[in-house]
Design a protein around this motif. Sequence first.
Motif, PDB file in Angstrom:
ATOM      1  N   TYR A 168     -89.588 -26.464  57.470  1.00 52.24           N
ATOM      2  CA  TYR A 168     -88.117 -26.502  57.460  1.00 52.24           C
ATOM      3  C   TYR A 168     -87.585 -26.975  58.808  1.00 52.24           C
ATOM      4  CZ  TYR A 168     -83.281 -24.917  57.540  1.00 52.24           C
ATOM      5  OH  TYR A 168     -81.920 -24.863  57.701  1.00 52.24           O
ATOM      6  N   SER A 169     -88.184 -26.486  59.869  1.00 49.59           N
ATOM      7  CA  SER A 169     -87.775 -26.884  61.213  1.00 49.59           C
ATOM      8  C   SER A 169     -87.998 -28.375  61.424  1.00 49.59           C
ATOM      9  CB  SER A 169     -88.552 -26.072  62.256  1.00 49.59           C
ATOM     10  OG  SER A 169     -88.205 -26.463  63.555  1.00 49.59           O
ATOM     11  N   LYS A 170     -89.127 -28.886  60.948  1.00 48.06           N
ATOM     12  CA  LYS A 170     -89.414 -30.313  61.077  1.00 48.06           C
ATOM     13  C   LYS A 170     -88.376 -31.142  60.321  1.00 48.06           C
ATOM     14  CE  LYS A 170     -94.464 -29.835  61.195  1.00 48.06           C
ATOM     15  NZ  LYS A 170     -95.685 -30.262  60.492  1.00 48.06           N
ATOM     16  N   VAL A 171     -88.076 -30.730  59.102  1.00 49.44           N
ATOM     17  CA  VAL A 171     -87.104 -31.461  58.276  1.00 49.44           C
ATOM     18  C   VAL A 171     -85.734 -31.464  58.950  1.00 49.44           C
ATOM     19  CG1 VAL A 171     -85.831 -31.363  56.080  1.00 49.44           C
ATOM     20  CG2 VAL A 171     -88.318 -31.089  56.102  1.00 49.44           C
ATOM     21  N   MET A 172     -85.321 -30.310  59.436  1.00 49.39           N
ATOM     22  CA  MET A 172     -84.003 -30.216  60.068  1.00 49.39           C
ATOM     23  C   MET A 172     -83.968 -30.991  61.381  1.00 49.39           C
ATOM     24  SD  MET A 172     -82.043 -28.866  57.985  1.00 49.39           S
ATOM     25  CE  MET A 172     -80.629 -28.866  59.059  1.00 49.39           C
ATOM     26  N   LYS A 173     -85.047 -30.964  62.131  1.00 47.93           N
ATOM     27  CA  LYS A 173     -85.105 -31.709  63.381  1.00 47.93           C
ATOM     28  C   LYS A 173     -84.960 -33.204  63.094  1.00 47.93           C
ATOM     29  CE  LYS A 173     -88.013 -32.640  67.363  1.00 47.93           C
ATOM     30  NZ  LYS A 173     -89.350 -32.587  67.913  1.00 47.93           N
ATOM     31  N   ASP A 174     -85.677 -33.687  62.085  1.00 50.38           N
ATOM     32  CA  ASP A 174     -85.562 -35.099  61.699  1.00 50.38           C
ATOM     33  C   ASP A 174     -84.141 -35.424  61.257  1.00 50.38           C
ATOM     34  OD1 ASP A 174     -88.227 -35.518  62.253  1.00 50.38           O
ATOM     35  OD2 ASP A 174     -88.883 -35.448  60.155  1.00 50.38           O
ATOM     36  N   SER A 175     -83.551 -34.536  60.491  1.00 44.42           N
ATOM     37  CA  SER A 175     -82.179 -34.750  60.018  1.00 44.42           C
ATOM     38  C   SER A 175     -81.196 -34.810  61.183  1.00 44.42           C
ATOM     39  CB  SER A 175     -81.791 -33.619  59.053  1.00 44.42           C
ATOM     40  OG  SER A 175     -80.445 -33.732  58.674  1.00 44.42           O
ATOM     41  N   LEU A 176     -81.354 -33.902  62.133  1.00 50.12           N
ATOM     42  CA  LEU A 176     -80.473 -33.893  63.308  1.00 50.12           C
ATOM     43  C   LEU A 176     -80.675 -35.146  64.155  1.00 50.12           C
ATOM     44  CD1 LEU A 176     -80.775 -30.152  64.365  1.00 50.12           C
ATOM     45  CD2 LEU A 176     -78.715 -31.293  63.530  1.00 50.12           C
ATOM     46  N   GLU A 177     -81.918 -35.584  64.299  1.00 52.24           N
ATOM     47  CA  GLU A 177     -82.184 -36.798  65.065  1.00 52.24           C
ATOM     48  C   GLU A 177     -81.571 -38.024  64.394  1.00 52.24           C
ATOM     49  OE1 GLU A 177     -86.444 -36.839  65.610  1.00 52.24           O
ATOM     50  OE2 GLU A 177     -86.340 -35.349  67.226  1.00 52.24           O
ATOM     51  N   LYS A 178     -81.672 -38.102  63.061  1.00 52.06           N
ATOM     52  CA  LYS A 178     -81.066 -39.219  62.331  1.00 52.06           C
ATOM     53  C   LYS A 178     -79.550 -39.184  62.458  1.00 52.06           C
ATOM     54  CE  LYS A 178     -84.758 -39.779  58.963  1.00 52.06           C
ATOM     55  NZ  LYS A 178     -85.205 -39.525  57.588  1.00 52.06           N
ATOM     56  N   MET A 179     -78.991 -38.002  62.338  1.00 51.98           N
ATOM     57  CA  MET A 179     -77.537 -37.864  62.463  1.00 51.98           C
ATOM     58  C   MET A 179     -77.084 -38.293  63.857  1.00 51.98           C
ATOM     59  SD  MET A 179     -75.366 -34.436  61.677  1.00 51.98           S
ATOM     60  CE  MET A 179     -73.589 -34.443  61.651  1.00 51.98           C
ATOM     61  N   SER A 180     -77.815 -37.888  64.864  1.00 53.47           N
ATOM     62  CA  SER A 180     -77.494 -38.254  66.239  1.00 53.47           C
ATOM     63  C   SER A 180     -77.628 -39.760  66.442  1.00 53.47           C
ATOM     64  CB  SER A 180     -78.410 -37.501  67.206  1.00 53.47           C
ATOM     65  OG  SER A 180     -78.136 -37.858  68.529  1.00 53.47           O
ATOM     66  N   ALA A 181     -78.697 -40.346  65.904  1.00 51.09           N
ATOM     67  CA  ALA A 181     -78.903 -41.796  66.038  1.00 51.09           C
ATOM     68  C   ALA A 181     -77.792 -42.567  65.331  1.00 51.09           C
ATOM     69  CB  ALA A 181     -80.268 -42.188  65.472  1.00 51.09           C
ATOM     70  N   GLN A 229     -76.262 -28.351  64.132  1.00 46.51           N
ATOM     71  CA  GLN A 229     -77.261 -27.665  64.962  1.00 46.51           C
ATOM     72  C   GLN A 229     -77.076 -26.151  64.867  1.00 46.51           C
ATOM     73  OE1 GLN A 229     -76.456 -29.558  68.737  1.00 46.51           O
ATOM     74  NE2 GLN A 229     -78.285 -30.825  68.593  1.00 46.51           N
ATOM     75  N   ALA A 230     -75.823 -25.697  64.938  1.00 47.63           N
ATOM     76  CA  ALA A 230     -75.540 -24.262  64.846  1.00 47.63           C
ATOM     77  C   ALA A 230     -75.954 -23.720  63.475  1.00 47.63           C
ATOM     78  CB  ALA A 230     -74.062 -23.993  65.105  1.00 47.63           C
ATOM     79  N   ASP A 231     -75.655 -24.485  62.420  1.00 45.59           N
ATOM     80  CA  ASP A 231     -76.055 -24.072  61.068  1.00 45.59           C
ATOM     81  C   ASP A 231     -77.569 -23.995  60.956  1.00 45.59           C
ATOM     82  OD1 ASP A 231     -73.361 -24.039  60.412  1.00 45.59           O
ATOM     83  OD2 ASP A 231     -73.424 -25.944  59.299  1.00 45.59           O
ATOM     84  N   PHE A 232     -78.254 -24.971  61.550  1.00 47.37           N
ATOM     85  CA  PHE A 232     -79.714 -24.976  61.537  1.00 47.37           C
ATOM     86  C   PHE A 232     -80.271 -23.760  62.269  1.00 47.37           C
ATOM     87  CE2 PHE A 232     -83.374 -26.275  64.289  1.00 47.37           C
ATOM     88  CZ  PHE A 232     -84.358 -26.063  63.349  1.00 47.37           C
ATOM     89  N   LEU A 233     -79.734 -23.485  63.457  1.00 47.05           N
ATOM     90  CA  LEU A 233     -80.211 -22.334  64.226  1.00 47.05           C
ATOM     91  C   LEU A 233     -79.989 -21.032  63.465  1.00 47.05           C
ATOM     92  CD1 LEU A 233     -79.091 -23.244  67.849  1.00 47.05           C
ATOM     93  CD2 LEU A 233     -81.415 -23.214  66.933  1.00 47.05           C
ATOM     94  N   LYS A 234     -78.830 -20.922  62.836  1.00 46.09           N
ATOM     95  CA  LYS A 234     -78.532 -19.710  62.057  1.00 46.09           C
ATOM     96  C   LYS A 234     -79.493 -19.594  60.872  1.00 46.09           C
ATOM     97  CE  LYS A 234     -74.785 -17.216  59.734  1.00 46.09           C
ATOM     98  NZ  LYS A 234     -75.714 -16.482  58.935  1.00 46.09           N
ATOM     99  N   ALA A 235     -79.700 -20.697  60.164  1.00 44.92           N
ATOM    100  CA  ALA A 235     -80.620 -20.678  59.027  1.00 44.92           C
ATOM    101  C   ALA A 235     -82.041 -20.364  59.482  1.00 44.92           C
ATOM    102  CB  ALA A 235     -80.576 -22.016  58.293  1.00 44.92           C
ATOM    103  N   MET A 236     -82.428 -20.940  60.596  1.00 43.45           N
ATOM    104  CA  MET A 236     -83.770 -20.690  61.147  1.00 43.45           C
ATOM    105  C   MET A 236     -83.913 -19.215  61.517  1.00 43.45           C
ATOM    106  SD  MET A 236     -86.513 -22.439  62.094  1.00 43.45           S
ATOM    107  CE  MET A 236     -87.826 -22.400  63.293  1.00 43.45           C
ATOM    108  N   GLN A 237     -82.899 -18.663  62.183  1.00 44.07           N
ATOM    109  CA  GLN A 237     -82.932 -17.258  62.580  1.00 44.07           C
ATOM    110  C   GLN A 237     -82.958 -16.352  61.348  1.00 44.07           C
ATOM    111  OE1 GLN A 237     -83.162 -16.105  65.877  1.00 44.07           O
ATOM    112  NE2 GLN A 237     -83.718 -14.256  64.777  1.00 44.07           N
ATOM    113  N   ASP A 238     -82.119 -16.672  60.354  1.00 45.07           N
ATOM    114  CA  ASP A 238     -82.099 -15.880  59.119  1.00 45.07           C
ATOM    115  C   ASP A 238     -83.450 -15.935  58.409  1.00 45.07           C
ATOM    116  OD1 ASP A 238     -79.464 -15.217  59.581  1.00 45.07           O
ATOM    117  OD2 ASP A 238     -78.646 -16.626  58.103  1.00 45.07           O
ATOM    118  N   SER A 239     -84.025 -17.124  58.351  1.00 40.31           N
ATOM    119  CA  SER A 239     -85.317 -17.290  57.708  1.00 40.31           C
ATOM    120  C   SER A 239     -86.383 -16.464  58.420  1.00 40.31           C
ATOM    121  CB  SER A 239     -85.698 -18.775  57.713  1.00 40.31           C
ATOM    122  OG  SER A 239     -86.951 -18.969  57.123  1.00 40.31           O
ATOM    123  N   LEU A 240     -86.381 -16.545  59.741  1.00 38.87           N
ATOM    124  CA  LEU A 240     -87.354 -15.788  60.531  1.00 38.87           C
ATOM    125  C   LEU A 240     -87.129 -14.283  60.378  1.00 38.87           C
ATOM    126  CD1 LEU A 240     -89.718 -15.858  62.520  1.00 38.87           C
ATOM    127  CD2 LEU A 240     -88.053 -16.028  64.371  1.00 38.87           C
TER     128      LEU A 240
END
Length: 191
Positions: free
Chosen positions: A58-71, A135-146
Motif C-alpha cells: 500500500y505504501s509503495k502504491v501511494m508513494k508512486d501515486s504521490l510522485e505521479k501527482m507531483s510530477a 499526503q496527509a490522507d496517505f499518512l492517516k490511512a497508513m497510521q490507521d492501517s498500522l
Amino acid sequence: MKKNIIKILTLVAAIALTASCNNQPSKMDGEAAENSEETTGLRIAIVELDSLTEHYEYSKVMKDSLEKMSANANTVLSNKEKELQRSENSIRTKLQNNGFTSEQQYNTAVAALEQERNNAVALASRLNNELQQKQADFLKAMQDSLDNFLAEYNKDKKYDIILNKATVLHAADKYDITQDVINGLNNRYKK
C-alpha cells in the motif's frame, strides 16, 4: 512523510510507556537490568518504519501515486510558466516595435498578463494544497492501517509496548517484529 509517521509512533510509544509504568521506585544502586522483561514484566517489540514503508505494498502504491501527482503538477506549472514567459516576451516585442496603438491597449495587455500571473500563483497554490492533502490522507490511512493491524496482531503476541526502531538506541534482534508486520499488512492489503 516518514518523519510524520515516526513522530506519531514516537508519541504513541511515549504515551504507552508512561501509561504502562508500574510506579515502582527505581533502583539507585547503579546495577543495570539484564533483561527488561525480567525486571519490569514488560513485553517489548520494535518495528523499523523505514523498512515498513519500503516493503508495504500500500505504501509503495501511494508513494508512486504521490510522485505521479507531483510530477503532473510540476509539468502543469512548468507549462504555465513558459506560457507566461511567451506572453511577456510578446508584450515586450510589441512595445519595442510600436505595436500598441495606445497606452490603454498596452495597459490592458499588461493587466491581462498580471491576471495570468495571479491565476498561475493560484493554480500552484491549489495543486500544492491538493498534494499536501493527499499526503496527509496517505499518512492517516497508513497510521490507521498500522494501528489496526498491530491491535489485531498483538491480541496473540501480547506486547506491552511496540516501539519505532528509529527511537531505540539498541535492541536485540529478538525484539524486531518488522518482517511480521510487513507480511501481515501486505496480506491484509492483498485481500
